[in-house]
Design a protein around this motif. Sequence first.
Motif, PDB file in Angstrom:
ATOM      1  N   HIS A 185       0.796  -1.303   0.035  1.00 26.99           N
ATOM      2  CA  HIS A 185       0.021  -0.037   0.011  1.00 26.99           C
ATOM      3  C   HIS A 185       0.644   1.407   0.167  1.00 26.99           C
ATOM      4  O   HIS A 185       0.264   2.248   0.342  1.00 26.99           O
ATOM      5  CB  HIS A 185      -1.024   0.061   1.197  1.00 26.99           C
ATOM      6  CG  HIS A 185      -2.019  -1.324   1.081  1.00 26.99           C
ATOM      7  ND1 HIS A 185      -3.123  -1.247   0.119  1.00 26.99           N
ATOM      8  CD2 HIS A 185      -1.957  -2.218   1.666  1.00 26.99           C
ATOM      9  CE1 HIS A 185      -3.651  -2.366   0.340  1.00 26.99           C
ATOM     10  NE2 HIS A 185      -2.821  -2.993   1.210  1.00 26.99           N
TER      11      HIS A 185
ATOM     12  N   ASN B  47       1.553  -0.094   6.848  1.00 27.72           N
ATOM     13  CA  ASN B  47       0.887  -0.627   5.605  1.00 27.72           C
ATOM     14  C   ASN B  47      -0.349  -1.208   6.097  1.00 27.72           C
ATOM     15  O   ASN B  47      -1.404  -1.188   4.921  1.00 27.72           O
ATOM     16  CB  ASN B  47       1.963  -1.604   5.134  1.00 27.72           C
ATOM     17  CG  ASN B  47       1.739  -2.069   3.759  1.00 27.72           C
ATOM     18  OD1 ASN B  47       1.342  -1.367   2.992  1.00 27.72           O
ATOM     19  ND2 ASN B  47       1.252  -3.370   3.903  1.00 27.72           N
TER      20      ASN B  47
ATOM     21  N   ALA C 263      -4.225  -0.319   4.645  1.00 25.39           N
ATOM     22  CA  ALA C 263      -5.097  -1.124   3.888  1.00 25.39           C
ATOM     23  C   ALA C 263      -6.481  -1.273   4.538  1.00 25.39           C
ATOM     24  O   ALA C 263      -7.642  -1.071   3.565  1.00 25.39           O
ATOM     25  CB  ALA C 263      -4.514  -2.739   4.072  1.00 25.39           C
TER      26      ALA C 263
ATOM     27  N   ASP D 295      -9.952   0.207   2.449  1.00 21.40           N
ATOM     28  CA  ASP D 295     -11.200  -0.531   2.257  1.00 21.40           C
ATOM     29  C   ASP D 295     -12.258   0.507   2.901  1.00 21.40           C
ATOM     30  O   ASP D 295     -13.400   0.321   2.133  1.00 21.40           O
ATOM     31  CB  ASP D 295     -10.949  -1.660   3.114  1.00 21.40           C
ATOM     32  CG  ASP D 295     -12.140  -2.813   3.028  1.00 21.40           C
ATOM     33  OD1 ASP D 295     -12.542  -2.750   1.518  1.00 21.40           O
ATOM     34  OD2 ASP D 295     -12.399  -3.517   3.642  1.00 21.40           O
TER      35      ASP D 295
ATOM     36  N   GLU E  73      -4.560  -7.627   8.823  1.00 18.24           N
ATOM     37  CA  GLU E  73      -3.438  -8.344   8.267  1.00 18.24           C
ATOM     38  C   GLU E  73      -2.561  -9.080   9.586  1.00 18.24           C
ATOM     39  O   GLU E  73      -2.492 -10.318   9.221  1.00 18.24           O
ATOM     40  CB  GLU E  73      -2.272  -7.498   7.559  1.00 18.24           C
ATOM     41  CG  GLU E  73      -1.029  -8.463   6.942  1.00 18.24           C
ATOM     42  CD  GLU E  73      -0.154  -7.402   6.430  1.00 18.24           C
ATOM     43  OE1 GLU E  73      -0.215  -6.399   6.075  1.00 18.24           O
ATOM     44  OE2 GLU E  73       0.818  -8.191   5.801  1.00 18.24           O
TER      45      GLU E  73
END
Length: 513
Positions: free
Chosen positions: A166, A403, A407, A411, A458
């Motif tokens: 990202h 990162n 993300a 979203d 993540e």
Amino acid sequence: MDEQKPTYRKPLYVQPVERLTQTQIKSIHNASMKLLSETGIKCAGEQAAGVYHSAGCLVSESKVGKQKQWNIRFPEEVLKKALKRVPSQVILGARDPQNTLYLNANVPGVYFGTGSETNIYLRSKIEQFVSTGGSQNTLQYPVYEEEPGSISALCESARLIDHLEHADFFIRNINIQDQEIDSKNKDVNVFFASLLNTAKHVQGGLTDPKALPLVISLAKIIAGDQPHLPLSFIVCPIKSPLFMVSDSSEKVIAIAREKIPMVISSSPQGGVTAPIQEEGIVTQINAEILAGIALAQFSNPGTPVLYGSVPTRARLDTLQDCYGTGNFIHYAMGCAQMARFYGIPCYSSAGVGDVKRPGIQAMVEKLFSYKGVASAGAHYIHYAFGLLDGTNIFSPLQAVLDNASIALVKDILRVPSCEEQHIEAALKEIMKTAEGSGMFTRGVRKQLRSKVVSDIYEFVSKGEEDQVFIQAQAKLDACLVDDSNTLSEETIAKVYKEIPGLLNKIKGGLYNE
């Protein structure tokens, strides 16, 4: 503008949040015009004063001690003429053409990248701790070691950003302090170390304006037959409030004459070098940025520039920069709207932690600013990876955590795909399923393929132990050992043959002491 548009790196498209009303935006614009036409700016650069005078600005000379300086006042029509020449679209090339960035002032597509030029590089590793109580509980947690900025750290940072999904661009983030580095060879080494280790767009400032031709030559060798250079520049010509610095103004003129994209930035501090209230600091920074943009356009009409807004707020007990406040986000959102008002792509900032180590405080401060500033439609958000203690520390571990946070923000802010055919398909699915099994699980696979189903965080932990740091450190270590995405040996040899001043120890993409 460019027939290769499908190869551009995809931004996050958003529906911009309009924090300021159109009436408020026009009022701030009018206030900035009044400021520039009546008070103007003070300028320490004779060359810049000459450019402004030739363009129709009102220029008067004075002396402060033995130093000459000039007061520049901007008739509104002269300034409007300059702003009409600013391209609304800017293309920023990359070593890998797939990473080329396309910024359109009329399309709110957001990119995230690094920034600052920290003096401290924060290394990390995971160690195991045992409680001193009788239970002998164990905990794995990161420990840190600070080291001065160096070429080694810069190479590692660029390599990490190259791997982070990202991260869209790399702004040199480390102040290299190696003994072999001086003002004459710093710029070529910074850009070469960066371009060697990342195939994404690279941006940086110039320590010495005389290095510009060499840096351009370096970029042309690496670009080969690509239409866009893989690098661009940042210049902060204004020292707030309303003072143009001599050497920075010379950099603006020199880069503009080469017509290479650059950020014209200003970074006033609310409460110290600018009013602390939102309308005050936005009015001032807007005037300062427009004065710098005008210098670029007067020097070479049509020079691609970004509206570089980096307002901060003073922490009231220490007067240091403070990023973890609502004010910081408000300032940035207002500036993004002003840039859109003028039809200029916006360079903004988000994702800075005020604390010195990764943790809950940093995550909270970063997440709110990512979401707030991106939702305003700022095109090019720097400072977004790894920064702690304001902009004084770069932590690779924090960059990996950032990162994952970005993300989530991407979203959350993505534009909904509620088009008519999608609604009709959903209606059929509901009617069919309601009369059948009553379970919608069969339709999930199709939505997964269309990428509308959100991913989970993540670094999800398993069991009772928080494993976020452990997983992030493992990802960091894996990224840093992979140095395969570098320049060809042929290109490296050509660079070393034609570009003087490069240090041998960065040859080959690895720092060999």
